[in-house]
Design a protein around this motif. Structure first.
Motif, PDB file in Angstrom:
ATOM      1  N   ARG A 292       1.209  -1.168  -0.384  1.00  0.00           N
ATOM      2  CA  ARG A 292      -0.121   0.530  -0.214  1.00  0.00           C
ATOM      3  C   ARG A 292       0.805   1.201   0.135  1.00  0.00           C
ATOM      4  NH1 ARG A 292      -3.174   3.128   3.694  1.00  0.00           N
ATOM      5  NH2 ARG A 292      -2.031   1.499   5.707  1.00  0.00           N
ATOM      6  N   LEU A 293       2.075   1.720   0.583  1.00  0.00           N
ATOM      7  CA  LEU A 293       2.933   2.397   0.467  1.00  0.00           C
ATOM      8  C   LEU A 293       3.751   2.858  -0.245  1.00  0.00           C
ATOM      9  CD1 LEU A 293       4.238   2.176   4.439  1.00  0.00           C
ATOM     10  CD2 LEU A 293       2.448   3.093   3.652  1.00  0.00           C
ATOM     11  N   LYS A 294       4.345   1.452  -1.722  1.00  0.00           N
ATOM     12  CA  LYS A 294       4.823   1.590  -2.743  1.00  0.00           C
ATOM     13  C   LYS A 294       4.223   1.793  -4.093  1.00  0.00           C
ATOM     14  CE  LYS A 294       9.345   0.461  -2.425  1.00  0.00           C
ATOM     15  NZ  LYS A 294       9.949   1.641  -2.386  1.00  0.00           N
ATOM     16  N   VAL A 295       3.184   0.846  -4.193  1.00  0.00           N
ATOM     17  CA  VAL A 295       2.235   0.907  -4.961  1.00  0.00           C
ATOM     18  C   VAL A 295       1.698   2.082  -5.530  1.00  0.00           C
ATOM     19  CG1 VAL A 295       0.292  -0.240  -6.684  1.00  0.00           C
ATOM     20  CG2 VAL A 295       1.836  -1.588  -5.085  1.00  0.00           C
ATOM     21  N   LYS A 296       2.291   2.201  -7.032  1.00  0.00           N
ATOM     22  CA  LYS A 296       1.639   4.341  -6.943  1.00  0.00           C
ATOM     23  C   LYS A 296       0.396   3.729  -7.901  1.00  0.00           C
ATOM     24  CE  LYS A 296       3.248   5.759  -3.893  1.00  0.00           C
ATOM     25  NZ  LYS A 296       3.050   6.624  -2.838  1.00  0.00           N
ATOM     26  N   VAL A 297      -0.315   4.296  -8.656  1.00  0.00           N
ATOM     27  CA  VAL A 297      -1.584   4.462  -9.557  1.00  0.00           C
ATOM     28  C   VAL A 297      -0.654   4.900 -10.996  1.00  0.00           C
ATOM     29  CG1 VAL A 297      -3.457   5.270 -10.708  1.00  0.00           C
ATOM     30  CG2 VAL A 297      -3.247   5.079  -8.434  1.00  0.00           C
ATOM     31  N   GLY A 298      -1.178   3.976 -11.861  1.00  0.00           N
ATOM     32  CA  GLY A 298      -0.026   3.840 -12.657  1.00  0.00           C
ATOM     33  C   GLY A 298       1.357   3.848 -13.266  1.00  0.00           C
ATOM     34  N   GLN A 299       1.769   2.742 -12.322  1.00  0.00           N
ATOM     35  CA  GLN A 299       2.841   1.071 -12.778  1.00  0.00           C
ATOM     36  C   GLN A 299       2.708   0.266 -13.120  1.00  0.00           C
ATOM     37  OE1 GLN A 299       3.762   1.187  -8.014  1.00  0.00           O
ATOM     38  NE2 GLN A 299       4.756   2.629  -7.951  1.00  0.00           N
ATOM     39  N   LYS A 300       3.989   0.006 -13.480  1.00  0.00           N
ATOM     40  CA  LYS A 300       3.189  -1.345 -14.536  1.00  0.00           C
ATOM     41  C   LYS A 300       3.170  -2.271 -14.206  1.00  0.00           C
ATOM     42  CE  LYS A 300       3.549  -0.814 -18.580  1.00  0.00           C
ATOM     43  NZ  LYS A 300       2.368  -0.639 -19.449  1.00  0.00           N
ATOM     44  N   VAL A 301       2.157  -3.225 -14.741  1.00  0.00           N
ATOM     45  CA  VAL A 301       2.113  -4.915 -13.880  1.00  0.00           C
ATOM     46  C   VAL A 301       2.122  -5.843 -15.265  1.00  0.00           C
ATOM     47  CG1 VAL A 301       0.505  -6.360 -12.630  1.00  0.00           C
ATOM     48  CG2 VAL A 301       0.623  -3.549 -12.341  1.00  0.00           C
ATOM     49  N   LYS A 302       2.649  -6.965 -14.978  1.00  0.00           N
ATOM     50  CA  LYS A 302       3.137  -8.084 -15.605  1.00  0.00           C
ATOM     51  C   LYS A 302       2.166  -9.143 -15.210  1.00  0.00           C
ATOM     52  CE  LYS A 302       7.113 -10.003 -15.272  1.00  0.00           C
ATOM     53  NZ  LYS A 302       8.655 -10.709 -15.483  1.00  0.00           N
ATOM     54  N   ILE A 303       1.735  -9.711 -16.177  1.00  0.00           N
ATOM     55  CA  ILE A 303       0.557 -10.768 -15.403  1.00  0.00           C
ATOM     56  C   ILE A 303       1.102 -11.833 -16.160  1.00  0.00           C
ATOM     57  CG2 ILE A 303      -1.392 -11.164 -15.729  1.00  0.00           C
ATOM     58  CD1 ILE A 303      -1.945  -7.407 -16.081  1.00  0.00           C
ATOM     59  N   PRO A 357     -12.453 -14.800 -16.479  1.00  0.00           N
ATOM     60  CA  PRO A 357     -12.777 -14.406 -14.547  1.00  0.00           C
ATOM     61  C   PRO A 357     -12.588 -15.352 -13.809  1.00  0.00           C
ATOM     62  CG  PRO A 357     -13.581 -13.558 -17.249  1.00  0.00           C
ATOM     63  CD  PRO A 357     -13.295 -14.715 -17.520  1.00  0.00           C
ATOM     64  N   GLY A 358     -12.470 -14.989 -12.756  1.00  0.00           N
ATOM     65  CA  GLY A 358     -12.980 -16.055 -11.622  1.00  0.00           C
ATOM     66  C   GLY A 358     -11.302 -16.982 -11.295  1.00  0.00           C
ATOM     67  N   GLU A 359     -10.644 -16.436 -12.631  1.00  0.00           N
ATOM     68  CA  GLU A 359      -8.950 -17.834 -12.447  1.00  0.00           C
ATOM     69  C   GLU A 359      -7.212 -16.557 -11.729  1.00  0.00           C
ATOM     70  OE1 GLU A 359      -4.816 -18.517 -15.458  1.00  0.00           O
ATOM     71  OE2 GLU A 359      -6.949 -17.643 -15.674  1.00  0.00           O
ATOM     72  N   ARG A 360      -7.152 -17.463 -10.776  1.00  0.00           N
ATOM     73  CA  ARG A 360      -6.250 -16.933  -9.913  1.00  0.00           C
ATOM     74  C   ARG A 360      -4.544 -16.871 -10.181  1.00  0.00           C
ATOM     75  NH1 ARG A 360     -10.305 -19.458  -6.888  1.00  0.00           N
ATOM     76  NH2 ARG A 360     -11.345 -18.595  -4.947  1.00  0.00           N
ATOM     77  N   LEU A 361      -3.807 -15.930 -10.004  1.00  0.00           N
ATOM     78  CA  LEU A 361      -2.564 -16.131 -10.721  1.00  0.00           C
ATOM     79  C   LEU A 361      -1.704 -15.230  -9.902  1.00  0.00           C
ATOM     80  CD1 LEU A 361      -3.666 -13.193 -11.752  1.00  0.00           C
ATOM     81  CD2 LEU A 361      -4.024 -14.793 -14.316  1.00  0.00           C
ATOM     82  N   PHE A 362      -0.626 -14.883 -10.316  1.00  0.00           N
ATOM     83  CA  PHE A 362       0.214 -14.204  -9.948  1.00  0.00           C
ATOM     84  C   PHE A 362       0.750 -13.068 -10.879  1.00  0.00           C
ATOM     85  CE2 PHE A 362       1.012 -18.067  -7.528  1.00  0.00           C
ATOM     86  CZ  PHE A 362       1.010 -16.646  -5.944  1.00  0.00           C
ATOM     87  N   VAL A 363       0.642 -11.118 -10.115  1.00  0.00           N
ATOM     88  CA  VAL A 363       1.592 -10.446 -10.563  1.00  0.00           C
ATOM     89  C   VAL A 363       2.322 -10.039  -9.903  1.00  0.00           C
ATOM     90  CG1 VAL A 363      -1.518 -10.223 -11.606  1.00  0.00           C
ATOM     91  CG2 VAL A 363       0.197  -8.718  -9.559  1.00  0.00           C
ATOM     92  N   ARG A 364       3.149  -9.290 -10.890  1.00  0.00           N
ATOM     93  CA  ARG A 364       4.521  -8.742 -10.653  1.00  0.00           C
ATOM     94  C   ARG A 364       4.274  -6.868 -10.669  1.00  0.00           C
ATOM     95  NH1 ARG A 364       9.386  -9.473  -8.454  1.00  0.00           N
ATOM     96  NH2 ARG A 364       9.096 -11.842  -8.570  1.00  0.00           N
ATOM     97  N   ILE A 365       4.159  -6.500  -9.998  1.00  0.00           N
ATOM     98  CA  ILE A 365       3.993  -4.454  -9.919  1.00  0.00           C
ATOM     99  C   ILE A 365       5.884  -4.263  -9.827  1.00  0.00           C
ATOM    100  CG2 ILE A 365       3.068  -2.546  -8.935  1.00  0.00           C
ATOM    101  CD1 ILE A 365       0.429  -4.613  -7.746  1.00  0.00           C
ATOM    102  N   TYR A 366       5.716  -2.943 -10.928  1.00  0.00           N
ATOM    103  CA  TYR A 366       7.338  -2.309 -11.412  1.00  0.00           C
ATOM    104  C   TYR A 366       7.233  -1.632 -10.069  1.00  0.00           C
ATOM    105  CZ  TYR A 366       8.434  -6.659 -13.722  1.00  0.00           C
ATOM    106  OH  TYR A 366       8.436  -7.419 -14.075  1.00  0.00           O
ATOM    107  N   PHE A 367       7.723  -1.093  -9.004  1.00  0.00           N
ATOM    108  CA  PHE A 367       7.929   0.572  -8.867  1.00  0.00           C
ATOM    109  C   PHE A 367       8.676   1.369  -9.756  1.00  0.00           C
ATOM    110  CE2 PHE A 367       8.515  -2.617  -5.187  1.00  0.00           C
ATOM    111  CZ  PHE A 367       7.024  -2.868  -5.007  1.00  0.00           C
TER     112      PHE A 367
END
Length: 367
Positions: A292-303, A357-367
């Motif tokens: 919550r402290l590190k992630v910002k709106v607009g950051q790129k995400v790899k799904i 929809p409903g699938e569970r997976l992992f994402v990587r958010i880049y700061f």
């Protein structure tokens, strides 16, 4: 020479491995891997009428297009009610035409006089019944007075041991029977009186209406027009309800839930099916307080998709509060609190080729 080549390859491998570790460490320090779930907007399909599920035209997880048939709800009473209203409408049309030409006197006044005579008969019958009750009541009062005296005398004799218990109980029963008959006669007299009053009131109203009809044709026609408009409105609503017996999909998507079986009853407003809108799909990632402290709106995400494909998106919203989440994957249960992070796909068309929809997976958010 051969040893030098092996040594060179070994050193090169160590360098590559070291660079990989450094790169991974750098990536790890500048990003965060989080569990996530694919969501889609769900559209609920409710029954607009009560009835019985006759059949479904779709099955769970079936793809549908907009306006595809979903189910049929059966309600034969609607058709009967519609036919009754249409006959009532025809009657009002006929009465309006009769009122305008004066022929209404042959129909409406005749019906009113018939109702007046019927209520007069009911009132006369109630009067006769009331007279009979009064005569019975006079006779019963005499019996009650005599019974009271006999009861008092029997009570004294019983108290003085001059009368057996069985004889005393007979006198008590006789006395109670007369009391019960009195109560029943009182109740019957009240019913007769109410019938007389009600009949007289109805007669007065019918006579007043008959007088209005005979004196003012235009008022009558206007009243019938108002009644006709009311019936027309009911017919229109009922026709819409009958159309609603065939349920269609309001959107294109995937049927995710079918909540009833053919033959089951449904009420108006019951949800009979749910459809996932595939034009509105997004990802919710679950992060820690650190996220919550590190992630910002607009950051790129790899799904990371289940089949190994990787697609991209970006952070669009971050929940300002931590929420409890029961389960994040099929492999473990948790009741910890998480920050919900909403992720939007860069290309929805590409995403729909690899995620569900409903699938569970992992994402990587880049700061």
């Amino acid at each position: 020479m051969k040893k030098q080549r092996v040594l060179f390859i070994l050193i090169l491998s160590i360098v590559v491995l070291t660079l990989t570790i450094i790169t991974s460490f750098f990536v790890e320090s500048r990003s965060q891997k989080l569990p996530a779930v694919i969501f889609s907007e769900k559209v609920i399909i409710s029954s607009r009428v009560e009835g019985v599920i006759k059949s479904y035209s779709v099955s769970s997880m079936q793809e549908v297009k907009q306006n595809d048939p979903i189910a049929i709800v059966a309600n034969s009473r609607l058709l009967v009610k519609l036919e009754t209203l249409r006959k009532e409408r025809d009657k009002y049309v006929e009465l309006i035409n009769s009122a305008k030409t004066g022929d209404y006197l042959k129909t409406e006044v005749y019906d009113l006089e018939h109702d007046i005579q019927k209520n007069r008969k009911d009132m006369e019958a109630a009067k006769v019944e009331l007279d009979n009750i009064r005569e019975k009541y006079v006779y019963l009062n005499e019996r009650f007075a005599l019974g009271s005296k006999k009861y008092i005398a029997a009570r004294k004799m019983y108290d003085n041991a001059l009368l057996s218990q069985s004889d005393f109980e007979k006198e008590v029963k006789s006395y109670r029977d007369v009391q019960n008959e009195q109560s029943e006669l009182k109740a019957d007299s009240l019913v007769a009186i109410e019938t007389i009053k009600s009949s007289q009131n109805i007669i007065n109203l019918l006579q007043a209406r008959s007088s209005i009809i005979s004196s003012n044709v235009n008022i009558l026609a206007a009243e019938y027009v108002i009644d006709l408009n009311d019936v027309d409105a009911k017919i229109k609503d009922l026709e819409e309800d009958i159309k609603s017996l065939q349920v269609y999909s309001p959107i294109a998507g995937i049927v995710t839930d079918i909540n009833y079986l053919p033959g089951e009853n449904v009420n108006k407003g019951d949800v009979i099916a749910e459809i996932a809108d595939l034009s509105k799909v997004w990802v919710i990632a679950y992060g820690s307080s650190f996220s919550r402290l590190k992630v910002k709106v607009g950051q790129k995400v790899k799904i990371n998709c289940g089949d190994g494909e990787k697609i991209w998106g970006k952070v669009v919203t971050i929940s300002p509060v931590m929420e409890k989440v029961k389960s994040l994957s099929s492999s473990f249960e948790t009741n910890n609190t998480y920050t919900k992070i909403e992720i939007q796909f860069d290309s929805l068309e590409e995403a729909m080729r690899y995620v569900t929809p409903g699938e569970r997976l992992f994402v990587r958010i880049y700061f």
